[in-house]
Design an enzyme around this catalytic site. Structure first.
Site, short mmCIF file in Angstrom:
data_model
loop_
_atom_site.label_atom_id
_atom_site.label_comp_id
_atom_site.label_asym_id
_atom_site.label_seq_id
_atom_site.Cartn_x
_atom_site.Cartn_y
_atom_site.Cartn_z
N GLN A 159 60.17 9.21 60.87
CA GLN A 159 60.46 10.59 61.30
C GLN A 159 59.20 11.22 61.87
OE1 GLN A 159 62.00 13.16 58.17
NE2 GLN A 159 62.45 14.83 59.60
N HIS A 204 67.44 16.19 61.86
CA HIS A 204 68.20 15.99 63.10
C HIS A 204 68.90 14.63 63.10
CE1 HIS A 204 64.05 14.66 63.68
NE2 HIS A 204 64.54 13.69 64.43
P1 AMP Z 1 62.35 11.52 64.72
O1 AMP Z 1 61.25 10.53 64.92
O2 AMP Z 1 63.59 10.96 64.10
O3 AMP Z 1 61.83 12.73 63.99
O4 AMP Z 1 62.82 11.95 66.16
C1 AMP Z 1 62.25 13.00 66.87
C2 AMP Z 1 62.87 12.93 68.25
O5 AMP Z 1 62.57 14.13 68.91
C3 AMP Z 1 62.32 11.78 69.11
O6 AMP Z 1 63.40 10.95 69.53
C4 AMP Z 1 61.65 12.51 70.27
O7 AMP Z 1 61.82 11.82 71.49
C5 AMP Z 1 62.35 13.85 70.26
N1 AMP Z 1 61.60 14.96 70.80
C6 AMP Z 1 60.31 15.29 70.55
N2 AMP Z 1 59.98 16.42 71.21
C7 AMP Z 1 61.10 16.83 71.87
C8 AMP Z 1 61.41 17.92 72.72
N3 AMP Z 1 60.51 18.85 73.04
N4 AMP Z 1 62.67 18.01 73.22
C9 AMP Z 1 63.59 17.09 72.91
N5 AMP Z 1 63.37 16.03 72.11
C10 AMP Z 1 62.14 15.90 71.59
#
Ligand code: AMP
Length: 146
Positions: free
Chosen positions: A103, A109
């Site tokens: 994460q 999410h």
């Molecule tokens: P996790 O590693 O499960 O916390 O996933 C976080 C996700 O957020 C990753 O897939 C990123 O690509 C995505 N992410 C990070 N910053 C943004 C942003 N500004 N807008 C949309 N998605 C994002």
């Protein structure tokens, strides 16, 4: 007890909190009173969407039942729209709890990824084209609204 290398306190300045506050832009797919769905900017496949609760939850441990239900129902709407727009049955539902699990954003999410476990791209590696994300968000939103 084993020491866990993860964030357990909600940070009001995390990137998804800023989206909910309207402080940074995103490509919206769907919104209701308890959830928001938007395009992942570093998609693991075309059409990768994130669904978040409008609750300050770091991970699954914090999620209140009414928000858990709302996130699941929004995820269902998004998944059905992805099936229609991308003309495929296979959609991965993924959710990471804690940095040990990978994460990176500490606001709960759900990832919805039109892909296969055998073809999934790298996690948060390559930034997508902004116009492409806007186009896909609009197509998914139109199907959900129909
Ligand atoms: P996790 O590693 O499960 O916390 O996933 C976080 C996700 O957020 C990753 O897939 C990123 O690509 C995505 N992410 C990070 N910053 C943004 C942003 N500004 N807008 C949309 N998605 C994002």
């Amino acid at each position: 007890m084993t020491e866990l290398n993860q964030q357990t306190t909600y940070d009001d300045n995390n990137i998804f909190a800023k989206m909910l506050d309207g402080d940074i832009p995103y490509h919206k797919v769907y919104e209701d009173d308890k959830t928001l769905a938007f395009m992942d900017i570093m998609p693991q496949a075309e059409g990768h969407v994130l669904v978040i609760p409008k609750q300050k939850a770091v991970d699954l441990a914090d999620l209140e039942p009414e928000y858990a239900a709302a996130v699941l129902m929004t995820s269902k709407k998004v998944m059905q729209a992805q099936r229609q727009v991308f003309e495929r049955e296979g959609v991965i539902q993924m959710q990471l709890n804690g940095s040990q699990a990978g994460q990176t954003v500490f606001h709960y999410h759900v990832h919805l990824i039109p892909s296969s476990i055998h073809e999934l791209g790298g996690h948060a590696v390559t930034q997508a084209d902004n116009n492409d994300l806007a186009d896909i968000a609009q197509k998914l939103a139109a199907v959900i609204d129909a």
